[in-house]
Design a protein around this motif. Structure first.
Motif, short mmCIF file in Angstrom:
data_model
loop_
_atom_site.label_atom_id
_atom_site.label_comp_id
_atom_site.label_asym_id
_atom_site.label_seq_id
_atom_site.Cartn_x
_atom_site.Cartn_y
_atom_site.Cartn_z
N MET A 124 44.44 20.64 43.41
CA MET A 124 45.28 21.44 44.30
C MET A 124 46.67 20.84 44.39
N VAL A 125 47.65 21.72 44.29
CA VAL A 125 49.06 21.34 44.40
C VAL A 125 49.67 22.13 45.56
N ALA A 126 50.32 21.43 46.49
CA ALA A 126 50.99 22.07 47.62
C ALA A 126 52.49 22.12 47.36
N LEU A 127 53.08 23.29 47.55
CA LEU A 127 54.53 23.47 47.42
C LEU A 127 55.08 23.65 48.83
N VAL A 128 55.88 22.70 49.27
CA VAL A 128 56.38 22.68 50.65
C VAL A 128 57.87 22.97 50.67
N CYS A 129 58.24 24.10 51.25
CA CYS A 129 59.66 24.45 51.40
C CYS A 129 60.40 24.43 50.06
N VAL A 130 59.71 24.90 49.02
CA VAL A 130 60.33 25.06 47.70
C VAL A 130 60.91 26.47 47.63
N ALA A 131 62.13 26.60 47.14
CA ALA A 131 62.78 27.90 47.04
C ALA A 131 61.85 28.91 46.38
N GLU A 132 61.76 30.12 46.91
CA GLU A 132 60.75 31.09 46.49
C GLU A 132 60.81 31.39 45.01
N VAL A 133 62.01 31.53 44.45
CA VAL A 133 62.11 31.85 43.03
C VAL A 133 61.52 30.73 42.18
N VAL A 134 61.71 29.47 42.61
CA VAL A 134 61.14 28.33 41.90
C VAL A 134 59.65 28.23 42.18
N GLN A 165 57.42 30.50 42.96
CA GLN A 165 56.58 31.50 42.29
C GLN A 165 56.42 31.17 40.81
N ASP A 166 57.52 30.79 40.16
CA ASP A 166 57.47 30.44 38.74
C ASP A 166 56.60 29.21 38.52
N LEU A 167 56.77 28.20 39.38
CA LEU A 167 56.00 26.97 39.26
C LEU A 167 54.52 27.25 39.52
N ALA A 168 54.21 28.06 40.53
CA ALA A 168 52.82 28.40 40.81
C ALA A 168 52.19 29.10 39.63
N ASP A 169 52.93 30.00 38.99
CA ASP A 169 52.39 30.69 37.80
C ASP A 169 52.05 29.69 36.70
N HIS A 170 52.94 28.75 36.45
CA HIS A 170 52.69 27.73 35.42
C HIS A 170 51.45 26.92 35.76
N LEU A 198 66.35 22.55 38.60
CA LEU A 198 65.36 21.90 37.74
C LEU A 198 64.79 22.88 36.72
N VAL A 199 64.12 22.32 35.73
CA VAL A 199 63.42 23.12 34.73
C VAL A 199 61.96 23.20 35.17
N VAL A 200 61.51 24.40 35.50
CA VAL A 200 60.19 24.57 36.09
C VAL A 200 59.09 24.08 35.15
N ARG A 201 59.23 24.40 33.89
CA ARG A 201 58.20 23.98 32.94
C ARG A 201 58.11 22.46 32.88
N GLU A 202 59.25 21.77 32.92
CA GLU A 202 59.24 20.31 32.91
C GLU A 202 58.56 19.77 34.17
N LEU A 203 58.86 20.38 35.32
CA LEU A 203 58.24 19.94 36.56
C LEU A 203 56.72 20.15 36.50
N ALA A 204 56.27 21.28 35.96
CA ALA A 204 54.84 21.53 35.81
C ALA A 204 54.19 20.46 34.93
N THR A 205 54.89 20.04 33.89
CA THR A 205 54.37 19.00 33.01
C THR A 205 54.29 17.66 33.72
N ARG A 206 55.30 17.33 34.53
CA ARG A 206 55.27 16.09 35.31
C ARG A 206 54.09 16.09 36.28
N ILE A 207 53.86 17.24 36.93
CA ILE A 207 52.73 17.35 37.85
C ILE A 207 51.42 17.18 37.09
N GLY A 208 51.34 17.76 35.90
CA GLY A 208 50.14 17.60 35.09
C GLY A 208 49.88 16.14 34.76
#
Length: 237
Positions: free
Chosen positions: A5-15, A17-22, A105-115
């Motif tokens: 589980m990943v929690a997104l706290v006060c992250v801008a909605e456009v980011v 949603q894209d990050l959640a999809d990834h 930030l680059v959403v895909r890069e952030l998703a990879t860091r989280i991974g």
């Protein structure tokens, strides 16, 4: 194993949603909250593996959230900060943040860091195959190209790639392939193997799957170290 589980706290909605999809395509659960009290309630009530704190919070609010919920047994924190705010980055890291990234930030890069953080926690769900021009996540059947675009593999293509990656540098005959990775079309004939290989090569943009005339096919894992270094240099400009 339960999904990470990943929690997104006060992250801008456009980011967000894209990050959640990834993240969801990679097999993770995502919770989005927009208030500090919602974050406190979520982190107190559920097992959260990674918390991404957006710059919708002030730096002080983000650090306070980190202090309340990080530590042994707590989630890993990733804080998004404003560019060139070195003091905030240092303070966050000193308080135990696992990573700090600058916006935009680059959403895909952030998703990879989280991974990567999830993998270190033993919660990773990806099986990555790195090729010349793309990285494949076999769990999510996703092809992530160096250009930034993405594509999906079919179940038959995933089975075929799993077979090749489990037997690197070994010549696989048509019989080997038919037995271990049957075609999705039950009426497929022996020559359809050629078409399947051609389509897989094209989808992966790779030359790593070689035709061995009269024998079969062989997967030679490419040396991607030079490409990775070049990519890292480009990203650091």
């Amino acid at each position: 194993m339960a999904r990470a589980m990943v929690a997104l706290v006060c992250v801008a909605e456009v980011v967000a949603q894209d990050l959640a999809d990834h993240l969801e395509r990679r097999g993770h659960d995502v919770r989005k909250v927009t208030q500090v009290w919602q974050a406190d309630a979520l982190l107190a009530g559920e097992r959260v593996d990674v918390v991404v704190v957006g710059d919708g919070l002030t730096p002080g609010e983000g650090r306070d959230l980190l202090k309340r919920h990080s530590g042994e047994g707590g989630p890993d924190f990733v804080l998004i900060c404003r560019p060139r705010d070195l003091v905030d980055k240092v303070l966050a890291l000193e308080l135990g943040a696992a990573d700090v990234v600058e916006s935009p930030l680059v959403v895909r890069e952030l998703a990879t860091r989280i991974g990567g953080l999830l993998a270190r926690r033993g919660r990773g769900t990806s099986e990555l195959v790195v090729l010349e021009n793309a990285t494949v996540d076999l769990r999510s059947a996703m092809v992530m190209y160096r250009s930034g675009s993405e594509d999906q593999l079919s179940p038959g293509q995933v089975a075929l790639l799993r077979l090749f990656t489990s037997s690197p540098r070994k010549v696989l005959t048509r019989d080997d392939i038919i037995a271990a990775a049957p075609a999705e079309n039950a009426d497929a004939f022996d020559r359809s193997i050629d078409s399947r290989i051609v389509r897989l090569r094209r989808k992966l943009d790779t030359e790593a799957i070689t035709t061995i005339r009269g024998a079969g096919y062989r997967f030679d894992p490419p040396d991607t170290r030079g490409a990775d270094a070049a990519s890292a240099d480009t990203g650091s400009d």
